[in-house]
Design a protein around this motif. Structure first.
Motif, short mmCIF file in Angstrom:
data_model
loop_
_atom_site.label_atom_id
_atom_site.label_comp_id
_atom_site.label_asym_id
_atom_site.label_seq_id
_atom_site.Cartn_x
_atom_site.Cartn_y
_atom_site.Cartn_z
N ALA A 182 -0.68 36.93 48.99
CA ALA A 182 0.28 37.02 48.32
C ALA A 182 0.68 38.54 47.52
O ALA A 182 1.23 38.89 47.11
N LEU A 235 8.62 33.62 44.04
CA LEU A 235 8.69 32.16 43.23
C LEU A 235 8.04 31.41 42.86
O LEU A 235 6.97 31.50 43.79
N ALA A 289 11.36 39.58 49.53
CA ALA A 289 10.28 40.05 48.53
C ALA A 289 9.66 41.54 47.96
O ALA A 289 9.11 41.29 47.38
N PRO A 326 13.46 36.12 53.46
CA PRO A 326 13.17 35.67 52.13
C PRO A 326 12.29 36.98 52.40
O PRO A 326 10.89 37.36 50.70
N GLU A 327 10.91 37.18 53.25
CA GLU A 327 10.18 38.46 53.35
C GLU A 327 10.76 39.37 53.06
O GLU A 327 9.34 40.71 52.05
N ARG A 361 3.95 23.71 45.34
CA ARG A 361 3.58 24.31 47.14
C ARG A 361 2.54 25.25 47.89
O ARG A 361 2.69 25.97 48.26
N VAL A 398 15.35 33.35 46.68
CA VAL A 398 15.17 34.07 48.04
C VAL A 398 15.52 34.04 49.12
O VAL A 398 14.18 34.47 49.94
N LEU A 430 16.07 31.56 51.39
CA LEU A 430 15.82 30.43 52.13
C LEU A 430 17.01 29.92 52.78
O LEU A 430 16.99 28.87 53.45
N GLY A 449 6.69 36.94 50.54
CA GLY A 449 6.32 38.27 51.60
C GLY A 449 5.51 38.30 53.10
O GLY A 449 4.89 39.37 52.89
N PRO A 462 7.56 27.75 43.17
CA PRO A 462 8.31 26.31 43.87
C PRO A 462 8.25 25.55 43.48
O PRO A 462 7.03 25.36 42.91
N ARG A 475 7.00 32.74 53.85
CA ARG A 475 7.88 33.98 53.81
C ARG A 475 8.47 34.39 52.58
O ARG A 475 8.64 35.68 52.36
#
Lengths: 286, 238
Positions: free
Chosen positions: B104, B84, B78, B74-75, B90, B52, B54, A181, B86, A178
């Motif tokens: 991405a 981010l 963005a 979050p989306e 991740r 962001v 979360l 994006g 992280p 998420r």
């Protein structure tokens, strides 16, 4: 055809049907962690809808696709409107999907009564195919071919497209997906609807030889569960291998050792849960 | 005057009933690099999570380029041009290197910096060599490059980096430092969360020190470089 060959053909055909049922179940559980106990209901309701459309003289394939579309719509709505509110809450999800399974069962009983319905095999798929002096029922071969074609299409979708990569990213790490994006929420709805559609399509495909009757939903659901546990949650290859494995165990077990049919069916599941909880092709989750 | 790239104002944040951030306020000017430092558990990663989307703050404002994003998904955040890197990297482990980057990818309204898979591979040639391998098979340093590359694929205007040097060999830390310096020189606004004080002080224009979920110091990095007592008091290092 000898007993063994008959059993083998039936096993492969049941494996194909089970793949249509369990691939969606596996994707839904793998991506969304939703133990969707109404998945067998999508199979049965799809089958009933297909039977109703066939009774009106509609082409078999159009009926199957229409049933799949109806299941996608119903599944997508339930996910979007209700399951969405229960994100991450396993017990409420279990209760909600179980409740819907009972509701769907009652609605089907009301609309289609308690009598079994068995649509005729479509004219163009009747008969047998002769291979090496042996006769194979055409329809069952078609079921297997369709299941394999759908398995290939799903594999291409999940492993070779950007959309599929996004779905796998969501399975790997939904919060970070998420953040980069990816609209994981929309993917959830899409996957849930796709899973419901596949189950509904499988229901119509299975109707000519399984027939459709009250209780079919809860007969198919444990089979889907076993397939997914054996194959590994979220793994399409696992669902494919598990489906054919269970197809064979179910048919041979029922025919050869009817008293132990459920032992033969569930014992591998128990062993897998103990020895390899992630399933044959599943990933270890941390 | 251009709005700040990121601004937190009086942010309270909780995990369950436990309050982690207490009226935290700081801002990052456009094109500046802010170093966010503090002991373990000081609330640095929580600040990133709030930024962001979360973690929703219970009180306070979070703005990105002048837009309030405090309770935004979050989306959606963005889409404002935020990315981010992280903590713990991740990366999507079952995806190949190329897939990690492609999922991405997002075009920027700002044509100045247009990151593509090719430009990321130019920056990190090692990733190009391993483009078809699953991310799970990369070394820690390569995964860090991939995490940075994945963030850049969103063509961000603001880059949040949460402990990019964590667990990396000194030579790789130096590479990461050079990468950050290059991104800063390209005009990217950056928040760098670090335990590595030297790296942070070398790179940052401004410093915020968090202590037990509150801002203990905020000011230009030159100020903190001149005053060892601030670091000693809040971070316990000399």
């Amino acid at each position: 055809m000898s007993l063994w060959l008959t059993l083998a053909v039936n096993s492969v055909a049941l494996g194909g049907l089970l793949f249509l049922l369990s691939s969606g179940f596996s994707l839904i559980f793998g991506l969304m962690r939703i133990p969707n106990l109404m998945h067998g209901s999508f199979f049965m309701l799809g089958a009933y809808l297909g039977v109703a459309l066939l009774a009106r003289g509609i082409n078999f394939w159009i009926a199957a696709l229409a049933s799949a579309a109806a299941m996608a719509l119903i599944g997508g709505l339930i996910e979007r409107v209700l399951l969405r509110r229960l994100e991450g809450q396993v017990l409420p999800q279990v209760l909600l999907t179980l409740g819907f399974a009972f509701i769907i069962a009652d609605v089907c009983l009301m609309l289609w009564t308690g009598d079994p319905w068995q649509p005729a095999t479509p004219d163009h798929l009747r008969g047998a195919v002769q291979v090496a002096g042996l006769y194979f029922p055409l329809y069952r071969l078609v079921v297997v071919a369709v299941a394999v074609a759908i398995a290939i299409a799903l594999w291409l979708l999940v492993d070779w497209t950007r959309l599929g990569a996004m779905i796998r990213a969501g399975v790997d790490d939904a919060p970070i997906a998420r953040v980069v994006g990816i609209r994981v929420s929309q993917l959830f709805t899409l996957v849930f609807a796709l899973g419901a559609a596949l189950a509904g399509f499988g229901g119509v495909m299975g109707a000519p030889y399984l027939s459709v009757y009250p209780g079919l939903d809860f007969e198919m659901l444990p089979l889907a569960l076993i397939v997914v546990i054996l194959g590994g949650v979220g793994s399409l290859l696992g669902a494919l291998v598990g489906s054919f494995l269970i197809g064979f165990l179910y048919n041979f077990g029922t025919a050869l050792l009817p008293d132990l049919a459920y032992v033969i069916l569930f014992l591998p599941m128990v062993l897998i849960l103990v020895l390899r909880p992630q399933g044959l092709f599943g990933k270890v989750t941390t | 005057m251009a709005p700040d790239a990121l601004s937190l104002a009086d942010v309270d944040a909780f995990y369950g009933d436990g309050q982690v951030l207490h009226k935290v306020s700081f801002s990052v000017g456009e094109g500046r690099l802010l170093g966010l430092i503090g002991r373990n558990g000081a609330g640095k990663t929580t600040c990133m999570n709030v930024a962001v989307g979360l973690l929703s703050p219970r009180a306070g404002r979070v703005e990105m380029f002048g837009v309030d994003v405090a309770r935004t998904a979050p989306e959606e955040i963005a889409q404002h041009g935020v990315a981010l890197v992280p903590q713990g990297r991740r990366v999507f482990k079952s995806l190949s290197v190329r897939e990690n980057l492609s999922v991405a990818a997002r075009k920027s309204k700002d044509v100045r910096s247009f990151w593509t898979i090719d430009t990321v591979f130019d920056m990190f040639p090692r990733l190009k060599e391993r483009h078809n391998q699953p991310a799970a098979l990369l070394s820690g340093g390569e995964q860090q490059m991939l995490a940075i590359g994945r963030a850049l694929m969103g063509n961000p205007r603001l880059l949040l980096m949460d402990e990019p040097s964590e667990g990396l060999a000194p030579q790789i830390v130096a590479d990461v430092g050079r990468t950050i310096a290059r991104l800063k020189a390209d005009g990217l606004s950056i928040v760098l969360v670090e335990q590595n004080i030297k790296l942070t002080l070398d790179l940052a224009d401004d410093i915020v020190v968090l202590n037990s979920g509150s801002v203990a110091f905020a000011g230009p990095s030159t100020e903190i470089k001149m005053d060892d007592a601030v670091i000693a008091r809040h971070l316990g290092v000399h």
